[in-house]
Design a protein around this motif. Structure first.
Motif, PDB file in Angstrom:
ATOM      1  N   GLU A 126       1.246  -1.242   0.010  1.00 40.09           N
ATOM      2  CA  GLU A 126      -0.191  -0.060  -0.286  1.00 40.09           C
ATOM      3  C   GLU A 126       0.854   1.333   0.331  1.00 40.09           C
ATOM      4  OE1 GLU A 126      -3.641   2.231   2.568  1.00 40.09           O
ATOM      5  OE2 GLU A 126      -2.217   0.575   3.344  1.00 40.09           O
ATOM      6  N   SER A 127       2.062   1.317   0.976  1.00 38.28           N
ATOM      7  CA  SER A 127       2.620   2.303   1.245  1.00 38.28           C
ATOM      8  C   SER A 127       3.477   2.863  -0.618  1.00 38.28           C
ATOM      9  CB  SER A 127       3.643   2.408   1.958  1.00 38.28           C
ATOM     10  OG  SER A 127       4.777   1.324   1.750  1.00 38.28           O
ATOM     11  N   MET A 128       3.328   2.057  -1.634  1.00 38.31           N
ATOM     12  CA  MET A 128       3.641   1.925  -2.427  1.00 38.31           C
ATOM     13  C   MET A 128       3.114   2.007  -3.609  1.00 38.31           C
ATOM     14  SD  MET A 128       7.901  -1.438  -2.484  1.00 38.31           S
ATOM     15  CE  MET A 128       8.474  -0.768  -4.033  1.00 38.31           C
ATOM     16  N   GLY A 129       1.988   2.416  -3.742  1.00 40.99           N
ATOM     17  CA  GLY A 129       1.189   2.748  -4.232  1.00 40.99           C
ATOM     18  C   GLY A 129       0.689   1.387  -5.239  1.00 40.99           C
ATOM     19  N   PHE A 130       0.907  -0.053  -4.964  1.00 39.57           N
ATOM     20  CA  PHE A 130       0.641  -1.326  -5.499  1.00 39.57           C
ATOM     21  C   PHE A 130      -1.359  -1.935  -5.545  1.00 39.57           C
ATOM     22  CE2 PHE A 130       5.828  -1.873  -6.448  1.00 39.57           C
ATOM     23  CZ  PHE A 130       5.889  -1.166  -7.408  1.00 39.57           C
ATOM     24  N   VAL A 131      -1.309  -1.718  -3.450  1.00 36.87           N
ATOM     25  CA  VAL A 131      -2.736  -1.889  -3.477  1.00 36.87           C
ATOM     26  C   VAL A 131      -3.181  -0.529  -2.635  1.00 36.87           C
ATOM     27  CG1 VAL A 131      -3.644  -3.360  -1.504  1.00 36.87           C
ATOM     28  CG2 VAL A 131      -1.396  -3.967  -2.570  1.00 36.87           C
ATOM     29  N   ASP A 132      -4.314  -0.608  -2.809  1.00 32.56           N
ATOM     30  CA  ASP A 132      -5.176   0.440  -1.966  1.00 32.56           C
ATOM     31  C   ASP A 132      -6.013  -0.266  -0.735  1.00 32.56           C
ATOM     32  OD1 ASP A 132      -3.914   2.412  -3.478  1.00 32.56           O
ATOM     33  OD2 ASP A 132      -6.232   1.917  -5.028  1.00 32.56           O
ATOM     34  N   ARG A 133      -5.996   0.860   0.181  1.00 31.79           N
ATOM     35  CA  ARG A 133      -6.969   0.096   1.528  1.00 31.79           C
ATOM     36  C   ARG A 133      -8.081   1.363   1.107  1.00 31.79           C
ATOM     37  NH1 ARG A 133      -7.202   1.299   6.431  1.00 31.79           N
ATOM     38  NH2 ARG A 133      -7.805  -0.620   7.996  1.00 31.79           N
ATOM     39  N   ASP A 134      -9.192   0.632   1.587  1.00 27.39           N
ATOM     40  CA  ASP A 134     -10.989   1.681   1.477  1.00 27.39           C
ATOM     41  C   ASP A 134     -10.896   2.159   2.726  1.00 27.39           C
ATOM     42  OD1 ASP A 134     -13.179   1.739   1.794  1.00 27.39           O
ATOM     43  OD2 ASP A 134     -13.657   1.388  -0.379  1.00 27.39           O
ATOM     44  N   PRO A 135     -10.794   3.428   2.714  1.00 31.84           N
ATOM     45  CA  PRO A 135     -10.720   3.783   4.069  1.00 31.84           C
ATOM     46  C   PRO A 135     -12.248   3.237   5.411  1.00 31.84           C
ATOM     47  CG  PRO A 135     -11.469   5.496   2.803  1.00 31.84           C
ATOM     48  CD  PRO A 135     -11.326   4.525   2.368  1.00 31.84           C
ATOM     49  N   VAL A 136     -12.977   3.216   4.371  1.00 32.42           N
ATOM     50  CA  VAL A 136     -14.585   2.256   5.680  1.00 32.42           C
ATOM     51  C   VAL A 136     -14.643   1.130   5.348  1.00 32.42           C
ATOM     52  CG1 VAL A 136     -16.691   2.753   5.320  1.00 32.42           C
ATOM     53  CG2 VAL A 136     -15.571   4.542   4.525  1.00 32.42           C
ATOM     54  N   SER A 137     -14.265   0.507   4.286  1.00 33.95           N
ATOM     55  CA  SER A 137     -14.323  -1.221   4.987  1.00 33.95           C
ATOM     56  C   SER A 137     -12.876  -1.454   4.899  1.00 33.95           C
ATOM     57  CB  SER A 137     -15.150  -1.502   3.751  1.00 33.95           C
ATOM     58  OG  SER A 137     -14.483  -1.489   2.293  1.00 33.95           O
ATOM     59  N   GLY A 138     -11.798  -0.750   4.952  1.00 38.09           N
ATOM     60  CA  GLY A 138     -10.477  -1.723   4.930  1.00 38.09           C
ATOM     61  C   GLY A 138     -10.151  -3.024   4.808  1.00 38.09           C
ATOM     62  N   LEU A 139     -11.233  -3.072   3.007  1.00 37.15           N
ATOM     63  CA  LEU A 139     -10.759  -4.036   2.087  1.00 37.15           C
ATOM     64  C   LEU A 139      -9.859  -3.572   1.371  1.00 37.15           C
ATOM     65  CD1 LEU A 139     -14.847  -4.970   1.695  1.00 37.15           C
ATOM     66  CD2 LEU A 139     -13.094  -6.393   3.077  1.00 37.15           C
ATOM     67  N   TYR A 140      -8.945  -4.728   1.128  1.00 31.18           N
ATOM     68  CA  TYR A 140      -8.108  -4.292  -0.364  1.00 31.18           C
ATOM     69  C   TYR A 140      -7.898  -4.509  -1.594  1.00 31.18           C
ATOM     70  CZ  TYR A 140      -4.795  -3.501   4.056  1.00 31.18           C
ATOM     71  OH  TYR A 140      -4.175  -2.695   4.668  1.00 31.18           O
ATOM     72  N   ARG A 141      -7.739  -3.357  -2.477  1.00 27.59           N
ATOM     73  CA  ARG A 141      -7.837  -4.170  -3.333  1.00 27.59           C
ATOM     74  C   ARG A 141      -6.419  -3.518  -4.510  1.00 27.59           C
ATOM     75  NH1 ARG A 141     -11.423   0.285  -2.916  1.00 27.59           N
ATOM     76  NH2 ARG A 141     -10.675   2.042  -3.816  1.00 27.59           N
ATOM     77  N   LEU A 142      -6.654  -4.082  -5.572  1.00 30.89           N
ATOM     78  CA  LEU A 142      -5.009  -3.729  -6.531  1.00 30.89           C
ATOM     79  C   LEU A 142      -4.857  -1.709  -6.280  1.00 30.89           C
ATOM     80  CD1 LEU A 142      -4.435  -6.585  -9.017  1.00 30.89           C
ATOM     81  CD2 LEU A 142      -3.581  -6.101  -7.487  1.00 30.89           C
ATOM     82  N   GLY A 143      -3.531  -1.021  -6.614  1.00 35.24           N
ATOM     83  CA  GLY A 143      -3.517  -0.317  -6.338  1.00 35.24           C
ATOM     84  C   GLY A 143      -3.713   0.501  -7.662  1.00 35.24           C
ATOM     85  N   LEU A 144      -3.994   1.416  -8.091  1.00 33.04           N
ATOM     86  CA  LEU A 144      -3.983   2.371  -9.268  1.00 33.04           C
ATOM     87  C   LEU A 144      -2.665   2.194 -10.370  1.00 33.04           C
ATOM     88  CD1 LEU A 144      -6.740   5.170  -9.156  1.00 33.04           C
ATOM     89  CD2 LEU A 144      -6.531   2.944 -10.409  1.00 33.04           C
ATOM     90  N   ASP A 145      -1.664   2.421  -9.186  1.00 31.27           N
ATOM     91  CA  ASP A 145      -0.047   2.077  -9.866  1.00 31.27           C
ATOM     92  C   ASP A 145       0.211   1.210 -10.471  1.00 31.27           C
ATOM     93  OD1 ASP A 145       0.329   5.253  -8.201  1.00 31.27           O
ATOM     94  OD2 ASP A 145       2.142   4.137  -7.609  1.00 31.27           O
ATOM     95  N   MET A 146      -0.204  -0.522  -9.972  1.00 34.63           N
ATOM     96  CA  MET A 146      -0.409  -1.686 -11.162  1.00 34.63           C
ATOM     97  C   MET A 146      -0.490  -1.050 -12.923  1.00 34.63           C
ATOM     98  SD  MET A 146       0.633  -3.772  -9.234  1.00 34.63           S
ATOM     99  CE  MET A 146       0.604  -5.319 -10.206  1.00 34.63           C
TER     100      MET A 146
END
Length: 268
Positions: free
Chosen positions: A52-72
């Motif tokens: 997440e810190s590198m932009g490869f993963v995003d974390r939804d601030p409300v649900s806390g769920l993870y998805r691939l980040g836009l930097d991918m």
């Protein structure tokens, strides 16, 4: 204290996490990722935080769920832009989708599956998702048959053991002798077809793309719902359009004609 994993192991674990996030569901809990990767919760959480810190993963601030980040997307775009087939095929495929109103796809073979390099949706064949980057079976698709036409029967059997010819519908070809016949027809006509072999209600027409040495390096197809493809009425016209588009891309890759076609060598 447990020893820190080696650099190679850390990279492998991080890539495993990214693969888990790229399959099926769009957002996952830490526990979902841990289960999919067979890693501990603490290890998974630490890897996700780093990614997440590198932009490869995003974390939804409300649900806390993870998805691939836009930097991918930057990586994917760079890979596609450097691929010769993608560069040569993109405009041709886009124009064909607009002209026919159908989906147009270009794929390459990655080991025993096909890999979509690009796809464009026509007005008669919309999709709610992007096909580029997805995999599909070779034996159950027109694209796959076009790609397999560059191999001998022995090579196809070595690549796809009988147990690998899974049935996706009641129409799927699951016997090598029958697949041989389909590919022989494709070689004779210059194009392959698929009708409801991968998914009910859909069909496609595909042709191989060759490089400067005459080797089949990719394939192009038009696809869509049965009602839009309408093979009984449109097969000849669609086949002509697909072959012309595939030939145009092949010429751009340096292909000079049938005299250059590489004859597949039999597997010893």
């Amino acid at each position: 204290m447990a020893a820190e994993p080696s650099g190679n192991q850390s990279v492998e674990r991080a890539l495993t996490v990214l693969r888990a996030l790229s399959g099926g569901r769009t957002e996952l809990r830490v526990s979902d990722v841990a289960k999919a990767t067979e890693l501990g919760l603490s290890t998974t959480s630490r890897l996700l935080a780093t990614l997440e810190s590198m932009g490869f993963v995003d974390r939804d601030p409300v649900s806390g769920l993870y998805r691939l980040g836009l930097d991918m997307i930057s990586f994917g775009g760079a890979v596609l832009n450097s691929h010769p087939v993608h560069r040569e095929a993109r405009q041709t495929a886009q124009d064909l989708a607009a002209d026919l109103g159908l989906g147009v796809n270009v794929a390459v073979r990655r080991r025993d599956r096909l890999f979509y390099l690009l796809n464009f949706e026509g007005r008669q064949a919309p999709r709610p998702f992007v096909l580029a980057g997805q995999y599909n079976p070779l034996h159950a698709t027109g694209l796959g048959k076009a790609l397999l036409s560059g191999l001998t029967g022995e090579q196809r059997r070595a690549l796809l053991p009988a147990a690998a010819l899974h049935a996706y519908t009641h129409r799927t070809v699951t016997i090598h002798d029958r697949l041989d016949e389909e590919i022989a027809n494709a070689l004779a006509r210059g194009y392959a077809t698929e009708v409801e072999e991968l998914a009910l209600g859909r069909a496609c027409v595909a042709a191989p793309i060759r490089d400067g040495s005459g080797v089949v390096v990719a394939a192009l197809s038009v696809s869509g719902p049965l009602s839009a493809i309408d093979l009984p009425a449109r097969e000849a016209a669609l086949a002509r359009a697909v072959i012309e588009a595939a030939d145009s891309i092949s010429i751009g890759l340096g292909y000079l004609g049938p005299a250059q076609v590489a004859v597949p060598e039999a597997v010893a």
